[in-house]
Design a protein around this motif. Structure first.
Motif, PDB file in Angstrom:
ATOM      1  N   ALA A  68       0.198  35.692   0.749  1.00 14.28           N
ATOM      2  CA  ALA A  68       0.000  35.695   2.199  1.00 14.28           C
ATOM      3  C   ALA A  68      -1.423  36.136   2.550  1.00 14.28           C
ATOM      4  N   ARG A 128      -3.932  33.325   1.595  1.00 16.51           N
ATOM      5  CA  ARG A 128      -3.871  32.143   2.462  1.00 16.51           C
ATOM      6  C   ARG A 128      -4.078  32.493   3.935  1.00 16.51           C
ATOM      7  N   SER A 165      -2.042  34.221   5.851  1.00 18.10           N
ATOM      8  CA  SER A 165      -0.762  34.140   6.565  1.00 18.10           C
ATOM      9  C   SER A 165      -0.247  35.536   6.879  1.00 18.10           C
TER      10      SER A 165
END
Length: 254
Positions: free
Chosen positions: A219, A222, A224
């Motif tokens: 996460a 990326r 996110s």
């Protein structure tokens, strides 16, 4: 076998030994236990495969940015981080206080050649190698107290370092819960009626720890939102099901 995405030969030796043992016993109970051990090894190996894939992606993104000056700056930040990080983080209140300290350190640090992202990558690599060494010991030694101690050390170390990722209280709770399981298993070492049961327990703890670490790191990599506890539990269940159904890519990669 893909040597980049494979563990050491220790896994292959253990896996082969378990297959031989299963072929030589007639007890349904023992066969069931061996099958559980085989599955536990596959689960943790597949989890580490996913982690290795993530590391390859991380290296492709960060390697061009790792100049000698950047590496020196990362080392300086990590030294300052170690100065404010306690040896153990006992509870949520202490963890929240540490998060605030790390946030202040990150904000006031004089970034010139590196960045918080490169620090996160450095900590990822450190933890990756810790898991690699722990699995080597797991496949070589089985369920010894040292194995559970190694797992507990990694989980506690991760719990101390994750404030650099942001708001990670949920992850802290999950890591400390797994570390507590390690303490319990280590205390019971030698009292287990069947050493294979200890190996299965250690492999299961390692699998969950690797997935918790890997999904959070992914996460961050990326950009996110960090997964919450519910999402983490769902990822663990999905991983287990993939391995049971032999649909995980690890089966075709090794």
């Amino acid at each position: 076998m893909n040597t980049v995405l494979s563990l050491s030969p220790a896994y292959d030796r253990l896996h082969s030994a378990l297959l031989v043992q299963r072929s030589q016993v007639q007890s349904a109970e023992v066969i069931q236990l061996v099958n559980r051990a085989l599955l536990a090894g596959e689960r943790v190996s597949a989890a580490f495969y996913d982690l290795t894939q993530l590391r390859l992606l991380q290296q492709r993104k960060s390697q061009p940015l790792l100049t000698p000056k950047a590496e020196k700056e990362i080392a300086k930040f990590l030294d300052e981080l170690n100065d404010i990080t306690p040896k153990t983080v006992a509870d949520k209140a202490q963890f929240s206080a540490l998060q605030k300290q790390v946030s202040r350190l990150t904000d006031k640090f004089h970034w010139k050649h590196a960045s918080p992202i490169l620090v996160q990558n450095a900590l990822f690599n450190h933890t990756y190698h810790q898991w690699q060494q722990a699995l080597e010991a797991l496949f070589s030694e089985g369920n010894g107290a040292d194995v559970f101690d190694d797992l507990q050390r990694i989980l506690n170390d991760s719990a101390r370092k994750i404030p650099v990722l942001g708001d990670t209280v949920s992850l802290f709770k999950q890591l400390t819960k797994l570390a507590a399981e390690c303490r319990e298993k280590s205390a019971l070492n030698g009292l287990e009626e069947n050493v294979m049961a200890g190996y299965i327990a250690a492999a299961d703890i390692a699998t969950r720890g690797i997935i918790l670490f890997g999904s959070t790191a992914e996460a961050v990599l990326r950009g996110s939102p960090l997964p919450d506890a519910e999402r983490q539990e769902r990822l663990i269940k999905e991983h287990y099901q993939q391995v049971v159904e032999r649909m995980h890519p690890w089966f075709t990669a090794v």
